[in-house]
Motif scaffolding. Structure first.
Motif, PDB file in Angstrom:
ATOM      1  N   MET A 204       0.834  -1.176   0.000  1.00  0.00           N
ATOM      2  CA  MET A 204       0.000   0.000   0.000  1.00  0.00           C
ATOM      3  C   MET A 204       0.879   1.240   0.000  1.00  0.00           C
ATOM      4  O   MET A 204       1.921   1.253   0.643  1.00  0.00           O
ATOM      5  N   PRO A 205       0.445   2.262  -0.698  1.00  0.00           N
ATOM      6  CA  PRO A 205       1.270   3.462  -0.739  1.00  0.00           C
ATOM      7  C   PRO A 205       1.285   4.174   0.603  1.00  0.00           C
ATOM      8  O   PRO A 205       0.339   4.078   1.372  1.00  0.00           O
ATOM      9  N   PRO A 206       2.383   4.891   0.900  1.00  0.00           N
ATOM     10  CA  PRO A 206       2.472   5.581   2.170  1.00  0.00           C
ATOM     11  C   PRO A 206       1.426   6.673   2.334  1.00  0.00           C
ATOM     12  O   PRO A 206       1.237   7.179   3.408  1.00  0.00           O
ATOM     13  N   SER A 207       0.735   7.020   1.257  1.00  0.00           N
ATOM     14  CA  SER A 207      -0.252   8.081   1.337  1.00  0.00           C
ATOM     15  C   SER A 207      -1.575   7.620   1.950  1.00  0.00           C
ATOM     16  O   SER A 207      -2.451   8.439   2.192  1.00  0.00           O
ATOM     17  N   SER A 208      -1.738   6.325   2.200  1.00  0.00           N
ATOM     18  CA  SER A 208      -2.972   5.841   2.820  1.00  0.00           C
ATOM     19  C   SER A 208      -3.029   6.307   4.267  1.00  0.00           C
ATOM     20  O   SER A 208      -2.035   6.293   4.983  1.00  0.00           O
ATOM     21  N   ARG A 209      -4.239   6.703   4.677  1.00  0.00           N
ATOM     22  CA  ARG A 209      -4.457   7.167   6.046  1.00  0.00           C
ATOM     23  C   ARG A 209      -5.662   6.437   6.604  1.00  0.00           C
ATOM     24  O   ARG A 209      -6.722   6.412   5.987  1.00  0.00           O
ATOM     25  N   ILE A 210      -5.484   5.855   7.799  1.00  0.00           N
ATOM     26  CA  ILE A 210      -6.548   5.106   8.459  1.00  0.00           C
ATOM     27  C   ILE A 210      -6.786   5.677   9.844  1.00  0.00           C
ATOM     28  O   ILE A 210      -5.841   5.961  10.583  1.00  0.00           O
ATOM     29  N   LEU A 211      -8.059   5.803  10.181  1.00  0.00           N
ATOM     30  CA  LEU A 211      -8.482   6.206  11.523  1.00  0.00           C
ATOM     31  C   LEU A 211      -8.994   4.973  12.246  1.00  0.00           C
ATOM     32  O   LEU A 211      -9.837   4.245  11.715  1.00  0.00           O
ATOM     33  N   ILE A 212      -8.482   4.728  13.445  1.00  0.00           N
ATOM     34  CA  ILE A 212      -8.930   3.616  14.284  1.00  0.00           C
ATOM     35  C   ILE A 212      -9.758   4.202  15.422  1.00  0.00           C
ATOM     36  O   ILE A 212      -9.262   5.019  16.187  1.00  0.00           O
ATOM     37  N   VAL A 213     -11.022   3.788  15.514  1.00  0.00           N
ATOM     38  CA  VAL A 213     -11.902   4.238  16.593  1.00  0.00           C
ATOM     39  C   VAL A 213     -12.198   3.026  17.467  1.00  0.00           C
ATOM     40  O   VAL A 213     -12.948   2.129  17.076  1.00  0.00           O
ATOM     41  N   ASP A 214     -11.575   3.008  18.635  1.00  0.00           N
ATOM     42  CA  ASP A 214     -11.682   1.860  19.532  1.00  0.00           C
ATOM     43  C   ASP A 214     -11.364   2.342  20.945  1.00  0.00           C
ATOM     44  O   ASP A 214     -10.369   3.039  21.151  1.00  0.00           O
ATOM     45  N   ALA A 215     -12.170   1.968  21.912  1.00  0.00           N
ATOM     46  CA  ALA A 215     -11.955   2.386  23.295  1.00  0.00           C
ATOM     47  C   ALA A 215     -10.724   1.721  23.917  1.00  0.00           C
ATOM     48  O   ALA A 215     -10.156   2.238  24.880  1.00  0.00           O
ATOM     49  N   SER A 216     -10.309   0.601  23.362  1.00  0.00           N
ATOM     50  CA  SER A 216      -9.181  -0.146  23.927  1.00  0.00           C
ATOM     51  C   SER A 216      -7.841   0.354  23.388  1.00  0.00           C
ATOM     52  O   SER A 216      -7.558   0.198  22.197  1.00  0.00           O
ATOM     53  N   PRO A 217      -6.999   0.907  24.262  1.00  0.00           N
ATOM     54  CA  PRO A 217      -5.666   1.326  23.810  1.00  0.00           C
ATOM     55  C   PRO A 217      -4.852   0.142  23.270  1.00  0.00           C
ATOM     56  O   PRO A 217      -4.069   0.305  22.340  1.00  0.00           O
ATOM     57  N   ASP A 218      -5.055  -1.045  23.846  1.00  0.00           N
ATOM     58  CA  ASP A 218      -4.322  -2.223  23.388  1.00  0.00           C
ATOM     59  C   ASP A 218      -4.717  -2.590  21.954  1.00  0.00           C
ATOM     60  O   ASP A 218      -3.848  -2.877  21.118  1.00  0.00           O
TER      61      ASP A 218
END
Length: 121
Positions: free
Chosen positions: A1-15
């Motif tokens: 995947m190209p480095p330009s991909s951006r993902i947001l993770i929405v999760d209450a667990s820091p782990d």
């Protein structure tokens, strides 16, 4: 995947966020994080990530309402991966549902497939 991909993770667990962050950053993906749905919605609207991973396990019994709100408020150009073991699977053109307990290799494969399809479109 190209480095330009951006993902947001929405999760209450820091782990959970840390495991996903580590696996995805190794693939050259920029990661954004939010611990709560409202924070995630605001960040999705301002940062406009390519894909958002939403853990719905923190939402029962309102999983369907949260899913509908996410679909309405997330930019139309953003792909969505919903994680959860309760409620209804999401049936939407720009989303995928991964039931819990999920396995990280399958989840990463789903993410890679969605990003590849996005680039091909």
């Amino acid at each position: 995947m190209p480095p330009s991909s951006r993902i947001l993770i929405v999760d209450a667990s820091p782990d959970n966020r840390q495991v996903l962050r580590t696996a995805l950053e190794k693939r050259g993906i920029e990661i954004l994080e939010a611990a709560r749905t409202r924070q995630g919605l605001a960040l999705a609207q301002t940062a406009r990530p390519d894909l958002v991973i939403w853990n719905l396990e923190d939402s029962p019994p309102n999983t369907a309402a949260v899913t509908d709100e996410v679909l309405r408020q997330t930019p139309a150009s953003t792909e969505l991966v919903f994680l959860g073991g309760v409620g209804r699977p999401v049936a939407h053109a720009r989303s995928a549902f991964v039931p819990q307990p999920y396995h990280y290799p399958r989840l990463i494969s789903t993410i890679e497939h969605m990003l590849s399809a996005r680039r091909a479109a």
